[in-house]
Design a protein around this motif. Structure first.
Motif, PDB file in Angstrom:
ATOM      1  N   ALA A 141       0.835  -1.209   0.000  1.00 11.41           N
ATOM      2  CA  ALA A 141       0.000   0.000   0.000  1.00 11.41           C
ATOM      3  C   ALA A 141       0.866   1.254   0.000  1.00 11.41           C
ATOM      4  CB  ALA A 141      -0.934  -0.011   1.205  1.00 11.41           C
ATOM      5  N   ARG A 142       1.928   1.261   0.812  1.00  9.40           N
ATOM      6  CA  ARG A 142       2.817   2.428   0.845  1.00  9.40           C
ATOM      7  C   ARG A 142       3.498   2.638  -0.504  1.00  9.40           C
ATOM      8  NH1 ARG A 142       4.319   0.047   5.776  1.00  9.40           N
ATOM      9  NH2 ARG A 142       6.358  -0.587   4.941  1.00  9.40           N
ATOM     10  N   MET A 143       3.845   1.537  -1.157  1.00  9.72           N
ATOM     11  CA  MET A 143       4.556   1.626  -2.429  1.00  9.72           C
ATOM     12  C   MET A 143       3.659   2.079  -3.575  1.00  9.72           C
ATOM     13  SD  MET A 143       6.746  -1.897  -2.228  1.00  9.72           S
ATOM     14  CE  MET A 143       7.183  -1.789  -3.945  1.00  9.72           C
ATOM     15  N   THR A 144       2.374   1.769  -3.501  1.00 12.91           N
ATOM     16  CA  THR A 144       1.474   2.003  -4.630  1.00 12.91           C
ATOM     17  C   THR A 144       0.502   3.155  -4.400  1.00 12.91           C
ATOM     18  OG1 THR A 144      -0.079   0.352  -3.758  1.00 12.91           O
ATOM     19  CG2 THR A 144       1.578  -0.422  -5.347  1.00 12.91           C
ATOM     20  N   GLY A 145       0.621   3.831  -3.263  1.00 15.97           N
ATOM     21  CA  GLY A 145      -0.281   4.932  -2.985  1.00 15.97           C
ATOM     22  C   GLY A 145      -1.670   4.503  -2.579  1.00 15.97           C
ATOM     23  N   CYS A 146      -1.805   3.267  -2.167  1.00 20.03           N
ATOM     24  CA  CYS A 146      -3.103   2.760  -1.713  1.00 20.03           C
ATOM     25  C   CYS A 146      -3.222   2.879  -0.192  1.00 20.03           C
ATOM     26  CB  CYS A 146      -3.280   1.298  -2.137  1.00 20.03           C
ATOM     27  SG  CYS A 146      -3.494   1.059  -3.911  1.00 20.03           S
ATOM     28  N   ARG A 147      -4.395   2.602   0.296  1.00 22.52           N
ATOM     29  CA  ARG A 147      -4.621   2.582   1.733  1.00 22.52           C
ATOM     30  C   ARG A 147      -5.130   1.199   2.125  1.00 22.52           C
ATOM     31  NH1 ARG A 147     -10.097   3.741   3.585  1.00 22.52           N
ATOM     32  NH2 ARG A 147     -11.526   3.695   1.809  1.00 22.52           N
ATOM     33  N   ILE A 148      -4.858   0.809   3.331  1.00 15.87           N
ATOM     34  CA  ILE A 148      -5.315  -0.466   3.868  1.00 15.87           C
ATOM     35  C   ILE A 148      -6.644  -0.268   4.594  1.00 15.87           C
ATOM     36  CG2 ILE A 148      -4.840  -2.267   5.580  1.00 15.87           C
ATOM     37  CD1 ILE A 148      -3.091  -2.566   3.158  1.00 15.87           C
ATOM     38  N   ARG A 149      -7.575  -1.175   4.350  1.00 14.79           N
ATOM     39  CA  ARG A 149      -8.781  -1.201   5.167  1.00 14.79           C
ATOM     40  C   ARG A 149      -8.943  -2.616   5.705  1.00 14.79           C
ATOM     41  NH1 ARG A 149     -14.624  -1.062   4.557  1.00 14.79           N
ATOM     42  NH2 ARG A 149     -14.517  -1.150   2.282  1.00 14.79           N
ATOM     43  N   VAL A 150      -8.927  -2.734   7.009  1.00 22.62           N
ATOM     44  CA  VAL A 150      -9.005  -4.036   7.667  1.00 22.62           C
ATOM     45  C   VAL A 150     -10.469  -4.365   7.936  1.00 22.62           C
ATOM     46  CG1 VAL A 150      -8.349  -5.340   9.716  1.00 22.62           C
ATOM     47  CG2 VAL A 150      -6.743  -3.706   8.706  1.00 22.62           C
ATOM     48  N   VAL A 151     -10.903  -5.530   7.462  1.00 17.69           N
ATOM     49  CA  VAL A 151     -12.286  -5.961   7.664  1.00 17.69           C
ATOM     50  C   VAL A 151     -12.301  -7.437   8.034  1.00 17.69           C
ATOM     51  CG1 VAL A 151     -13.197  -4.273   6.018  1.00 17.69           C
ATOM     52  CG2 VAL A 151     -12.664  -6.577   5.236  1.00 17.69           C
ATOM     53  N   ASP A 152     -13.342  -7.866   8.718  1.00 20.94           N
ATOM     54  CA  ASP A 152     -13.502  -9.283   9.009  1.00 20.94           C
ATOM     55  C   ASP A 152     -13.676 -10.057   7.707  1.00 20.94           C
ATOM     56  OD1 ASP A 152     -13.310  -8.857  11.709  1.00 20.94           O
ATOM     57  OD2 ASP A 152     -15.486  -8.828  12.041  1.00 20.94           O
ATOM     58  N   ALA A 153     -13.059 -11.223   7.632  1.00 19.36           N
ATOM     59  CA  ALA A 153     -13.168 -12.021   6.410  1.00 19.36           C
ATOM     60  C   ALA A 153     -14.627 -12.327   6.083  1.00 19.36           C
ATOM     61  CB  ALA A 153     -12.376 -13.314   6.557  1.00 19.36           C
ATOM     62  N   ALA A 154     -15.448 -12.527   7.111  1.00 14.95           N
ATOM     63  CA  ALA A 154     -16.861 -12.821   6.888  1.00 14.95           C
ATOM     64  C   ALA A 154     -17.599 -11.647   6.256  1.00 14.95           C
ATOM     65  CB  ALA A 154     -17.530 -13.207   8.202  1.00 14.95           C
ATOM     66  N   ASP A 155     -17.031 -10.442   6.385  1.00 17.26           N
ATOM     67  CA  ASP A 155     -17.663  -9.241   5.832  1.00 17.26           C
ATOM     68  C   ASP A 155     -17.028  -8.798   4.514  1.00 17.26           C
ATOM     69  OD1 ASP A 155     -19.250  -9.134   8.119  1.00 17.26           O
ATOM     70  OD2 ASP A 155     -17.829  -7.847   9.180  1.00 17.26           O
ATOM     71  N   MET A 156     -16.030  -9.528   4.061  1.00  9.44           N
ATOM     72  CA  MET A 156     -15.268  -9.102   2.890  1.00  9.44           C
ATOM     73  C   MET A 156     -16.161  -8.915   1.667  1.00  9.44           C
ATOM     74  SD  MET A 156     -11.960  -8.449   2.416  1.00  9.44           S
ATOM     75  CE  MET A 156     -11.046  -9.442   3.583  1.00  9.44           C
ATOM     76  N   ALA A 157     -17.100  -9.812   1.461  1.00  5.05           N
ATOM     77  CA  ALA A 157     -17.941  -9.740   0.267  1.00  5.05           C
ATOM     78  C   ALA A 157     -18.729  -8.441   0.208  1.00  5.05           C
ATOM     79  CB  ALA A 157     -18.881 -10.945   0.223  1.00  5.05           C
ATOM     80  N   ARG A 158     -19.324  -8.050   1.316  1.00  6.58           N
ATOM     81  CA  ARG A 158     -20.141  -6.833   1.282  1.00  6.58           C
ATOM     82  C   ARG A 158     -19.326  -5.558   1.447  1.00  6.58           C
ATOM     83  NH1 ARG A 158     -22.189  -9.110   6.166  1.00  6.58           N
ATOM     84  NH2 ARG A 158     -21.492  -8.009   8.052  1.00  6.58           N
ATOM     85  N   GLU A 159     -18.097  -5.661   1.890  1.00  7.71           N
ATOM     86  CA  GLU A 159     -17.264  -4.480   2.066  1.00  7.71           C
ATOM     87  C   GLU A 159     -16.558  -4.050   0.783  1.00  7.71           C
ATOM     88  OE1 GLU A 159     -16.880  -2.456   4.584  1.00  7.71           O
ATOM     89  OE2 GLU A 159     -18.207  -3.521   5.969  1.00  7.71           O
ATOM     90  N   ALA A 160     -16.412  -4.954  -0.181  1.00 12.76           N
ATOM     91  CA  ALA A 160     -15.754  -4.600  -1.440  1.00 12.76           C
ATOM     92  C   ALA A 160     -16.616  -3.597  -2.190  1.00 12.76           C
ATOM     93  CB  ALA A 160     -15.539  -5.847  -2.286  1.00 12.76           C
ATOM     94  N   GLY A 161     -15.977  -2.548  -2.711  1.00 10.69           N
ATOM     95  CA  GLY A 161     -16.739  -1.502  -3.379  1.00 10.69           C
ATOM     96  C   GLY A 161     -15.951  -0.819  -4.474  1.00 10.69           C
ATOM     97  N   PRO A 162     -16.404   0.350  -4.917  1.00 13.58           N
ATOM     98  CA  PRO A 162     -15.781   1.034  -6.056  1.00 13.58           C
ATOM     99  C   PRO A 162     -14.353   1.503  -5.804  1.00 13.58           C
ATOM    100  CG  PRO A 162     -17.462   2.427  -5.013  1.00 13.58           C
ATOM    101  CD  PRO A 162     -17.607   1.074  -4.429  1.00 13.58           C
ATOM    102  N   ARG A 163     -13.944   1.596  -4.554  1.00 11.95           N
ATOM    103  CA  ARG A 163     -12.578   2.009  -4.266  1.00 11.95           C
ATOM    104  C   ARG A 163     -11.636   0.818  -4.074  1.00 11.95           C
ATOM    105  NH1 ARG A 163     -11.958   6.978  -0.187  1.00 11.95           N
ATOM    106  NH2 ARG A 163      -9.855   6.709  -1.023  1.00 11.95           N
ATOM    107  N   THR A 164     -12.189  -0.387  -4.041  1.00  7.74           N
ATOM    108  CA  THR A 164     -11.379  -1.573  -3.764  1.00  7.74           C
ATOM    109  C   THR A 164     -10.577  -1.992  -4.987  1.00  7.74           C
ATOM    110  OG1 THR A 164     -13.069  -2.339  -2.209  1.00  7.74           O
ATOM    111  CG2 THR A 164     -11.411  -3.937  -2.911  1.00  7.74           C
ATOM    112  N   ALA A 165      -9.285  -2.168  -4.798  1.00 11.43           N
ATOM    113  CA  ALA A 165      -8.417  -2.700  -5.854  1.00 11.43           C
ATOM    114  C   ALA A 165      -8.234  -4.201  -5.687  1.00 11.43           C
ATOM    115  CB  ALA A 165      -7.061  -2.000  -5.830  1.00 11.43           C
TER     116      ALA A 165
END
Length: 408
Positions: A141-165
């Motif tokens: 993330a530091r190398m590519t200008g991205c940010r980290i967002r930590v989420v529960d694996a069980a919530d990963m499906a609904r947390e992915a959105g237009p900003r997710t790479a």
């Protein structure tokens, strides 16, 4: 249920076990209860002879000729294809080599480079991820200008959105043994326009994985756990075939060049899985892994999964029957669809000490599992060599340790 009844049931289950003969292919003492294959798999008997030949003949006599005559140069792809069969990948999509950490780095950076827009600046990371995965993700993330967002694996499906790479997810939680829904998460992340990187360290060889069928983008994993490749064995990298032409590795080594021996200062990537290579293959450990994978010849992963679930179910029943109530608590899901290949028990401090003391005493008494701070006892069940009698004995000795006794 009594000890005698459970011991009798274990004997009957072992007698009916279609995988029972596989245990003879491993270097294990008959009285050994080895339940740490989720950290380091047991030694397959064929490995020592194969390594002796590699060292004595291929290296000792053929020397440099072995890169061609003994197939050393193509070993990463050949071994990768053997692993691919065990993780549901058709040939040409898995390469063996480097460490899991290095392969996580390659996959996450490559996934970010595949994004369709610069506004995709988010890397989703499983909140319970193995620490190295988190370290690597933060560095990428530091190398590519991205940010980290930590989420529960069980919530990963609904947390992915237009900003997710990219979403980096552990298929099985190393601490609890919880199995996450690879097909559903992969589909949801893809629908959001992002990529998935799956860590298969605790699922490859423990249960069927269907990378191709589910459309997974990238996957990584180690081979020294359920695949029995030995300490420090090379890891593997899966790149979905449809992405290989655009796979832009952040580690473009000479081994992944289209013409390595041209020694061209300009990098031109090779086609296919070869693009995932970096430097000179780790030949000794790679060929030890190749020999270790022989134990999987003809093995049905569905049978492995069925036995794994039966073993963990039986162990939990024995723990419930033997261990004083309230002394341990399973943090591994009861539901088969949410369980990997291990059982993790939370162990409160008591007369036998804390969980670390309990595991040390178990090991002293011949039952080998492992301990994760602060209070988790982990027991890995490897269907190719673990017996139901091992599960019964482990639960019985655990009860003895917690009670401070040794039953006769």
């Amino acid at each position: 249920m009594s000890e005698a009844a459970l011991a009798k049931e274990a004997a009957a289950l072992d007698a009916a076990d279609g995988l029972a003969a596989k245990r003879a292919e491993f270097d294990l003492e008959d009285d050994c209860v080895y339940l740490d294959g989720n950290s380091l798999g047991a030694l397959p008997r064929g490995v020592a002879g194969r390594l002796s030949d590699v060292v004595g003949r291929e290296w000792g006599r053929l020397r440099i000729r072995s890169w061609e005559e003994s197939g050393w140069w193509t070993a990463p792809e050949r071994v990768g294809d053997r692993i691919g069969r065990l993780v549901g990948a058709a040939p040409g999509q898995v390469v063996a080599g480097d460490s899991t950490s290095v392969n996580v780095f390659k996959a996450v950076v490559a996934a970010i480079r595949l994004r369709d827009t610069g506004s995709r600046d988010e890397v989703l990371v499983d909140a319970a991820t193995f620490p190295t995965d988190g370290y690597i993700a933060r560095s990428t993330a530091r190398m590519t200008g991205c940010r980290i967002r930590v989420v529960d694996a069980a919530d990963m499906a609904r947390e992915a959105g237009p900003r997710t790479a990219v979403a980096l997810v552990n298929h099985v939680d190393y601490r609890t043994g919880r199995l996450h829904d690879l097909p559903a998460v992969t589909a949801a992340v893809r629908a959001a326009g992002a990529r998935t990187v799956w860590d298969l360290c605790h699922s490859a060889g423990a249960l069927p994985v269907h990378l191709d069928a589910t459309g997974a983008d990238f996957a990584v994993g180690c081979t020294y756990k359920y695949l029995n490749g030995g300490p420090g064995a090379p890891a593997f990298l899966y790149v979905r075939r449809a992405l290989q032409g655009r796979f832009d590795s952040p580690l473009p080594g000479w081994n992944s060049h289209a013409d390595p021996f041209a020694m061209d200062p300009a990098y031109a990537p090779a086609d296919g899985a070869v693009r995932g290579r970096v430097g000179t293959p780790e030949i000794l450990s790679l060929l030890a892994l190749d020999a270790a994978l022989d134990v999987w010849d003809g093995v049905d992963l569905a049978a492995v999964r069925a036995k794994s679930l039966a073993l963990t179910d039986f162990f939990l029943r024995c723990v419930e029957a033997y261990v004083p109530r309230g002394r341990v608590e399973s943090v591994t899901p009861e539901a088969h669809g949410e369980r990997g290949g291990q059982v993790s028990l939370r162990c409160a401090a008591g007369p036998a000490g804390g969980a670390g003391d309990v595991m040390a005493e178990l090991i002293r008494r011949g039952v080998v599992g492992d301990f994760r701070r602060p209070d988790i006892l982990r027991f890995g069940f490897t269907p190719l060599y673990t017996r139901f009698a091992d599960a019964e004995r482990a639960a019985r000795v655990l009860a003895e340790v917690l009670e401070g006794t040794r039953r006769q």
